[in-house]
Design an enzyme around this catalytic site. Structure first.
Site, PDB file in Angstrom:
ATOM      1  N   LYS A 175      71.065  46.567  50.663  1.00 51.68           N
ATOM      2  CA  LYS A 175      70.333  47.973  51.208  1.00 51.68           C
ATOM      3  C   LYS A 175      71.263  48.934  50.489  1.00 51.68           C
ATOM      4  O   LYS A 175      72.174  49.176  51.041  1.00 51.68           O
ATOM      5  CB  LYS A 175      70.029  47.876  52.433  1.00 51.68           C
ATOM      6  CG  LYS A 175      69.269  49.125  52.743  1.00 51.68           C
ATOM      7  CD  LYS A 175      69.634  49.496  54.265  1.00 51.68           C
ATOM      8  CE  LYS A 175      69.330  51.006  54.968  1.00 51.68           C
ATOM      9  NZ  LYS A 175      69.695  52.032  54.042  1.00 51.68           N
ATOM     10  N   GLU A 250      83.838  47.312  56.832  1.00 56.02           N
ATOM     11  CA  GLU A 250      84.682  48.369  56.204  1.00 56.02           C
ATOM     12  C   GLU A 250      84.463  49.766  56.499  1.00 56.02           C
ATOM     13  O   GLU A 250      83.209  50.330  56.408  1.00 56.02           O
ATOM     14  CB  GLU A 250      84.492  48.274  54.590  1.00 56.02           C
ATOM     15  CG  GLU A 250      85.060  46.745  53.950  1.00 56.02           C
ATOM     16  CD  GLU A 250      86.406  46.743  53.791  1.00 56.02           C
ATOM     17  OE1 GLU A 250      87.086  47.619  54.303  1.00 56.02           O
ATOM     18  OE2 GLU A 250      86.874  45.512  53.517  1.00 56.02           O
ATOM     19  N   CYS A 284      86.779  56.817  51.870  1.00 56.66           N
ATOM     20  CA  CYS A 284      87.206  56.264  52.981  1.00 56.66           C
ATOM     21  C   CYS A 284      88.652  56.171  53.298  1.00 56.66           C
ATOM     22  O   CYS A 284      89.038  56.085  54.346  1.00 56.66           O
ATOM     23  CB  CYS A 284      86.656  54.861  53.061  1.00 56.66           C
ATOM     24  SG  CYS A 284      87.147  53.677  51.603  1.00 56.66           S
ATOM     25  N   GLU A 383      87.103  62.026  61.264  1.00 52.99           N
ATOM     26  CA  GLU A 383      86.925  61.386  59.637  1.00 52.99           C
ATOM     27  C   GLU A 383      86.006  62.701  59.150  1.00 52.99           C
ATOM     28  O   GLU A 383      84.913  62.857  59.777  1.00 52.99           O
ATOM     29  CB  GLU A 383      86.433  60.120  59.372  1.00 52.99           C
ATOM     30  CG  GLU A 383      86.264  59.998  57.852  1.00 52.99           C
ATOM     31  CD  GLU A 383      85.429  58.553  57.818  1.00 52.99           C
ATOM     32  OE1 GLU A 383      84.667  58.496  58.227  1.00 52.99           O
ATOM     33  OE2 GLU A 383      85.891  57.910  56.659  1.00 52.99           O
TER      34      GLU A 383
END
Ligand code: NDP
Length: 491
Positions: A175, A250, A284, A383
């Site tokens: 997806k 992750e 990331c 983040e």
């Protein structure tokens, strides 16, 4: 305008209810493509097709070596189409074309790496402690794999999942993110050309709800490989709990870069720039907490500001652009809000902190350096996924490690020092899945990638990952000439 289609069971198709959504080019805010919004029925169709391919037909009976051959073919075709695939990714995400083209070409090496491993997956013969029994293990494919990828590196994060999954004999449903559906649906064309048996690779686009939820909670899915944010991951954990699907996560990070007085300053500045302004900070492993030892702080900062202010912002398709826009308007607005809050909390905006002048369209934000005197400031905690770094100072190695480890995340870490003993000490002490010493953001198909703590668990890339896509079966064989003994007669 391109109107993409889903790829299910070896065929291109529309969503079952005909639903579509727009994909927007972040460089100008214009809709440039549309993609189907897969429904629960579409998800079910894709998973059932993947299950069928797993349990019967050409894929189920194919030798491991031939699976590897198909993956090598996929690698070659991805490499041959890298420039086009990269450009599509740039249109959808705003990432620099020079980067996406290079990354697409490198993605081919991930498929090659796993293609080579396909026929090297072995079980063991066990030195069993019982007479007349021969016991061995077989590594079987785990089943239907659901791969969920975010928008920021779709081709790459698909390869790190699909490569090992297919090499190990599984089938997959992937997806794409609603923010960037096009790269994966272009990849579907490449998959189709290679000629995988129908159902082995299915590519769908749609929203987290219902598409992502339906996929990760589907009873026929045995393994979920998820890359994305922490909040979504919590929902995925709940979804997989329905069927106890094996899960790897992750997730994001707030990675530290530690720069010591003895560091090569030019290299350290390059590390901070690469770690924060590469991909407009939408990485990331962005090294967004930069800890600088007091003795070099002022000189480092001066050089860093000079480099940040020299970055050429512009159209990500242009060869000489060094930083493109952010992927979404919401993302740009959120970054602005966190920078404003951090300023109110006492952060100094050394450079950037606002939209660049001359960009009336597109979601651009200046490379930003914030000076922070503690990690209570918001920009050091969350983040940001944008070109914003928080710079802090430290006195001792011990203090630097303690500050670096003061985070719920643990994905990457950078260490800049010329003292080899310190490099080893700090690499060992830092709480993160990856440590780069005198370099940053380097990756390879050969090297495991993944985090600690709220950065997730499980690894992508590297040799061990392939076992994560297998399940172990233990086979006991009675080699005695005699029949099995009566269990109620003790010998
Ligand atoms: P999100 O967590 O918002 O989305 C990730 C994927 O999950 C998307 O495909 C999304 O679909 C899907 N999703 C949303 N809701 C659900 C649900 N209920 N069930 C299943 N799937 C769902 O992340 P972003 O796309 O914003 O990506 C950025 C994040 O990814 C950052 O936190 C970044 O750090 C992380 N990341 C981690 C990497 C790593 O290797 N550690 C590498 C790259 C990024 P949709 O888009 O349709 O909502």
């Amino acid at each position: 305008m391109t109107d993409y289609r889903l790829y299910i069971d070896g065929e291109f198709c529309e969503a079952s209810d005909g639903g579509r959504f727009d994909s927007v080019n972040p460089a100008n805010g214009q809709v440039w493509a549309t993609a189907p919004a897969a429904t629960e029925a579409d998800v079910d169709r894709a998973v059932v097709a993947a299950r069928r391919a797993l349990t019967g037909g050409d894929w189920a009976t194919m030798s491991a070596t031939n699976r590897g051959r198909l993956l090598f073919e996929l690698a070659d075709r991805v490499a041959g189409r890298a420039s086009h695939l990269g450009e599509i990714e740039t249109r959808d995400t705003g990432k620099l074309a020079v980067e996406t083209r290079g990354q697409s070409a490198y993605v081919a090496d991930y498929y090659r790496y796993y293609a080579g491993l396909a026929d090297k997956i072995q079980g063991d013969t066990l030195p069993i402690d019982k007479p007349d029994l021969h016991v061995f293990t077989i590594r079987e494919p785990v089943g239907v794999v659901a791969a969920i990828v975010p928008w920021n590196a779709e081709m790459f994060l698909t390869a790190t999942k699909v490569g090992p999954a297919l090499a190990a004999g599984n089938t997959v449903v992937i997806k794409a993110s609603e923010e960037a559906p096009a790269p994966l649906l272009e990849f579907a064309e490449v998959v189709h050309e290679v000629g995988f048996p129908p159902g082995v690779i299915n590519l769908i686009t749609g929203f987290g709800e219902p598409c992502g939820r339906a996929l990760t909670s589907h009873p026929l899915v045995s393994r979920v490989a998820f890359t994305g944010g922490v909040e979504t991951a919590r929902r995925v954990v709940e979804n997989t709990a329905q069927n106890f699907a094996h899960l790897s996560l992750e997730l994001g990070g707030k990675s530290p870069i530690l720069i010591f007085n003895d560091a090569d300053l030019e290299g350290a500045v390059n590390g901070a720039v690469a770690g924060n302004f590469g991909a407009s900070g939408q990485s990331c492993v962005a090294g967004s907490r930069v800890f600088v030892q007091a003795g070099i702080h002022d000189e480092f900062l001066e050089r860093l500001i000079g480099r940040a202010e020299a970055i050429r912002i512009g159209d990500p398709l242009h060869e000489d652009t060094q930083m493109g826009p952010l992927a979404t308007e919401a993302q740009r607005d959120r970054i602005e809000a966190v920078v404003a809050e951090s300023r109110d909390q006492g952060a100094t905006v050394h450079t950037g902190g606002k939209r660049p002048e001359g960009f009336d369209t597109g979601w651009y934000f200046e490379p930003t350096v914030l000076g922070c005197d503690s990690q209570s400031i918001r920009s050091t905690q969350v983040e940001l996924f944008g070109p914003v770094m928080s710079v802090l100072t430290f006195e001792s190695e011990e203090e630097a490690v303690a500050m670096a480890n003061d985070s719920v995340f643990g994905l990457g870490a950078g260490v800049f020092t010329t003292d080899v003993g310190r490099a080893h000490r700090v690499a060992k002490a830092v709480h993160s899945g990856i440590v780069w010493v005198n370099t940053y953001r380097a990756i390879s198909p050969v090297a495991p990638f993944g985090g600690f703590g709220q950065s997730g668990h499980g690894r992508e890339a590297g040799i061990d990952t392939i076992y994560d896509y297998t399940r172990t079966k233990t086979v006991w064989i009675n080699t005695s000439e005699d029949p099995m003994a009566n269990p109620f007669v003790m010998r």
